[in-house]
Design a protein around this motif. Structure first.
Motif, mmCIF file in Angstrom:
data_model
loop_
_atom_site.group_PDB
_atom_site.id
_atom_site.type_symbol
_atom_site.label_atom_id
_atom_site.label_comp_id
_atom_site.label_asym_id
_atom_site.label_seq_id
_atom_site.Cartn_x
_atom_site.Cartn_y
_atom_site.Cartn_z
ATOM 1 N N ASN A 34 0.828 -1.211 0.000
ATOM 2 C CA ASN A 34 0.000 0.000 0.000
ATOM 3 C C ASN A 34 0.862 1.262 0.000
ATOM 4 O O ASN A 34 0.424 2.328 0.418
ATOM 5 C CB ASN A 34 -0.939 0.012 1.201
ATOM 6 N N ALA A 36 1.857 3.221 -2.337
ATOM 7 C CA ALA A 36 1.345 4.343 -3.131
ATOM 8 C C ALA A 36 0.224 5.073 -2.400
ATOM 9 O O ALA A 36 0.090 6.297 -2.495
ATOM 10 C CB ALA A 36 0.849 3.843 -4.488
ATOM 11 N N SER A 47 -3.449 8.563 -5.689
ATOM 12 C CA SER A 47 -2.710 7.353 -5.295
ATOM 13 C C SER A 47 -2.735 6.294 -6.386
ATOM 14 O O SER A 47 -1.742 5.591 -6.605
ATOM 15 C CB SER A 47 -3.296 6.778 -4.004
ATOM 16 N N ARG A 48 -3.851 6.175 -7.092
ATOM 17 C CA ARG A 48 -3.922 5.136 -8.127
ATOM 18 C C ARG A 48 -2.991 5.457 -9.282
ATOM 19 O O ARG A 48 -2.308 4.573 -9.818
ATOM 20 C CB ARG A 48 -5.361 4.973 -8.612
ATOM 21 N N ALA A 51 0.418 4.689 -8.123
ATOM 22 C CA ALA A 51 0.640 3.242 -8.113
ATOM 23 C C ALA A 51 0.869 2.711 -9.521
ATOM 24 O O ALA A 51 1.723 1.839 -9.744
ATOM 25 C CB ALA A 51 -0.549 2.540 -7.466
ATOM 26 N N ALA A 52 0.130 3.224 -10.481
ATOM 27 C CA ALA A 52 0.291 2.770 -11.866
ATOM 28 C C ALA A 52 1.687 3.086 -12.386
ATOM 29 O O ALA A 52 2.311 2.269 -13.087
ATOM 30 C CB ALA A 52 -0.772 3.424 -12.750
ATOM 31 N N ALA A 55 4.084 0.730 -10.739
ATOM 32 C CA ALA A 55 3.937 -0.612 -11.310
ATOM 33 C C ALA A 55 4.703 -0.738 -12.617
ATOM 34 O O ALA A 55 5.354 -1.764 -12.884
ATOM 35 C CB ALA A 55 2.463 -0.926 -11.525
ATOM 36 N N THR A 67 3.230 -6.696 -12.601
ATOM 37 C CA THR A 67 2.667 -5.867 -11.540
ATOM 38 C C THR A 67 1.305 -5.363 -12.003
ATOM 39 O O THR A 67 1.064 -5.210 -13.203
ATOM 40 C CB THR A 67 3.554 -4.648 -11.227
ATOM 41 N N ASP A 68 0.422 -5.143 -11.076
ATOM 42 C CA ASP A 68 -0.845 -4.519 -11.431
ATOM 43 C C ASP A 68 -1.345 -3.713 -10.246
ATOM 44 O O ASP A 68 -0.866 -3.865 -9.117
ATOM 45 C CB ASP A 68 -1.884 -5.562 -11.866
ATOM 46 N N VAL A 69 -2.303 -2.855 -10.520
ATOM 47 C CA VAL A 69 -2.850 -1.951 -9.514
ATOM 48 C C VAL A 69 -4.274 -2.384 -9.201
ATOM 49 O O VAL A 69 -5.069 -2.666 -10.112
ATOM 50 C CB VAL A 69 -2.826 -0.497 -10.001
ATOM 51 N N GLY A 73 -5.249 2.045 -5.147
ATOM 52 C CA GLY A 73 -3.815 2.225 -5.303
ATOM 53 C C GLY A 73 -2.966 1.140 -4.689
ATOM 54 O O GLY A 73 -1.792 1.372 -4.358
ATOM 55 N N LEU A 75 -0.644 -2.081 -4.839
ATOM 56 C CA LEU A 75 0.261 -2.692 -5.815
ATOM 57 C C LEU A 75 0.319 -4.190 -5.585
ATOM 58 O O LEU A 75 0.578 -4.651 -4.468
ATOM 59 C CB LEU A 75 1.668 -2.112 -5.665
#
Length: 538
Positions: A34, A36, A47-48, A51-52, A55, A67-69, A73, A75
């Protein structure tokens, strides 16, 4: 400093900001974070989106497959097989050091537990603390602490008087006093006092007779307690005698220190500690008007003694009937200028009940009114006794099913874990007979679903040990071992280490032998933290 979606904005981060956890759902990858969410909020950015961007950067890192979101947000990170599989070899290389950490590097911890009065055998409640306390000491040591196991020998006060009078009554063939102790052990101790005393007991005045049975009887009883604990796998570094606090001037020393700090006052002919200044519900008498020390006087002297011996953290493990003591002991800690719940911690344990054939086991012929350590060990053995007492949170009531713990089935948790460990040994022996060796290792071959799950479980061990130390909860190690055993058994059923028929031995077989060895190592390391044996064969 972090860039990407944050631009060139700088932010201070700590280890707590960058957390990695194993997802419960394996479809979500090997690790989740968490980070991000935490940093995005602090930076004031989405945050998303942050996170992207993270990633994308992580996906380009060697060893990361994808990796994915998720959600706002989170990871999710999946390692490639080679990166994940390397853990097996590193565990084998680390041996019994795998799982150790540095939560308490060099911190001196005094862990006081059991401390049963020397007036009878170790009862079941104290037996639980013996298992939990010794396991907690082992876990602290695994986190770098310098641990002293201490037993507070209650050889001062009315309970010793009642014990002595009970022994004298047994010696004289009389019934035990109304406030005394009963059971076969009183007859045993009285008979042994008669054997070891070199003089003529019949010629002694009553007060001298009482003193003989007090001094010799307490020594014999405490010797029995030590022997029982040693057989249970629990030995103490220090046996501290309560009586020494009152004879050495330690109580007065503590009062003088508190007086210097301005927390002692006189009223009604007694000496008081102003504990209400530190959250207690009333001030406490330390020295009564007759000059005798009140109950808390020993606590003051003993705590100061521990601090002056250099212990930075002092943990005391008490029974379920001691909840009322916590507030006054924390007030005492603060009065000395220390930090409650840091320099002193109180752990409260709950009761234990034995169950057989669905009915509670309540009586012990030897002790008269309580179930003892020997009763439990005689019924299920040392390993099952220790494991069953430590596998549940100590602050919860515990029912121990004696019938279950004597079964050699997967329903018995200690058997389930020990059998998994023994199976790793059997697999290794059978592999050696078949010519499978560990002279090759290709981590990328450990790609079966059960291998991914098993490797994930093995990776969790250091975190579990650290968490058990931080939360003072050794039951987390036991529950982890059961999960690991399950993951191993499922892998064993799905993946072969020994070739079938005339199939040649391959690098995959040899690599899987490393994973088998790694699992056995972690199971042994975990059982050692609980003081439970790891048998080679079952």
């Amino acid at each position: 400093m972090t860039r990407s979606a944050a631009g060139d904005r700088a932010v201070e981060i700590s280890d707590d900001d960058v957390t990695l956890e194993r997802p419960r759902n394996r479809d979500h990858g090997d690790w989740a974070s968490n980070v991000a969410l935490k940093l995005g909020k602090r930076l004031g950015i989405d945050s998303r989106a942050f996170a992207a961007d993270l990633a994308t950067r992580l996906a380009a890192t060697d060893g990361i497959a994808s990796t994915d979101v998720a959600g706002p947000g989170f990871l999710n990170i999946t390692l490639d097989a080679a990166a994940a599989g390397l853990l097996a070899k590193s565990i084998v290389d680390a041996g019994d050091t795998y799982g150790r950490g540095d939560l308490y590097p060099g911190v001196r911890i005094n862990l006081e537990f059991v401390s049963a009065n020397p007036t009878g055998p170790v009862h079941l409640g104290s037996t639980r603390w013996a298992a939990v306390g010794d396991s907690l000491a082992r876990i602290f040591i695994a986190q770098g602490a310098d641990v002293t196991r201490e037993y507070y020998f209650n050889d001062h006060g009315t309970q010793i008087d009642r014990f002595a009078r009970s022994l004298v009554a047994a010696h004289l063939g009389e019934a035990a006093p109304d406030d005394g102790y009963g059971g076969d052990y009183i007859l045993d101790i009285a008979a042994r006092v008669e054997e070891v005393y070199s003089g003529d007991l019949s010629s002694l005045p009553s007060d001298e007779l009482l003193e003989v049975f007090r001094s010799v009887g307490v020594e014999l009883m405490f010797g029995d307690i030590k022997a029982s604990l040693h057989e249970f796998g629990v030995d103490f570094d220090v046996y501290f005698h309560e009586d020494s606090l009152h004879e050495s001037g330690a109580v007065q020393h503590a009062v003088d220190r508190l007086r210097e700090l301005g927390h002692i006052f006189e009223a009604d002919g007694a000496t008081w500690l102003r504990t209400t200044e530190f959250g207690d519900d009333k001030d406490r008498v330390v020295i009564k008007s007759d000059g005798e020390g009140a109950y808390i006087s020993g606590d003051l002297a003993y705590y100061l003694n521990k601090r002056e011996r250099g212990f930075e953290r002092n943990l005391i493990m008490l029974g379920a009937d001691h909840h009322g003591y916590v507030k006054r002991l924390m007030a005492m800690t603060a009065a000395f200028g220390d930090e409650p719940y840091v320099n002193l911690e109180i752990l409260i344990g709950q009761l234990v009940n034995l169950v057989r054939d669905g009915e509670a086991v309540r009586m012990s012929k030897r002790a008269g009114t309580v179930v003892t350590m020997e009763d439990l060990v005689d019924a299920v053995g040392i390993d099952a006794a220790r494991y069953s007492l430590v596998r549940s949170s100590a602050d919860s009531m515990l029912d121990i099913d004696l019938d279950l713990l004597t079964k050699k089935t997967n329903d018995n948790p200690v058997f389930y874990v020990q059998y998994a460990q023994a199976r790793t040994g059997a697999v290794a022996r059978n592999a050696a007979d078949a010519g499978v060796t560990q002279d090759e290792f290709d981590a990328s071959l450990l790609s079966h679903e059960t291998e991914s799950i098993l490797l994930g479980a093995l990776a969790e061990f250091p975190r579990i040990v650290r968490q058990a130390a931080e939360l003072r909860e050794p039951h987390r190690v036991a529950r982890y071992l059961e999960e690991l055993a399950g993951a191993y058994h499922r892998w064993y059923d799905a993946c072969r280490i020994i070739p079938q028929g005339d199939d040649p031995i391959s690098t995959l077989h040899r690599t899987r032998l490393w994973l088998n060895a790694a699992t056995g190592q972690v199971l042994r390391n975990g059982l050692a933290l609980l003081g439970v044996s790891a048998p080679e064969r079952m």
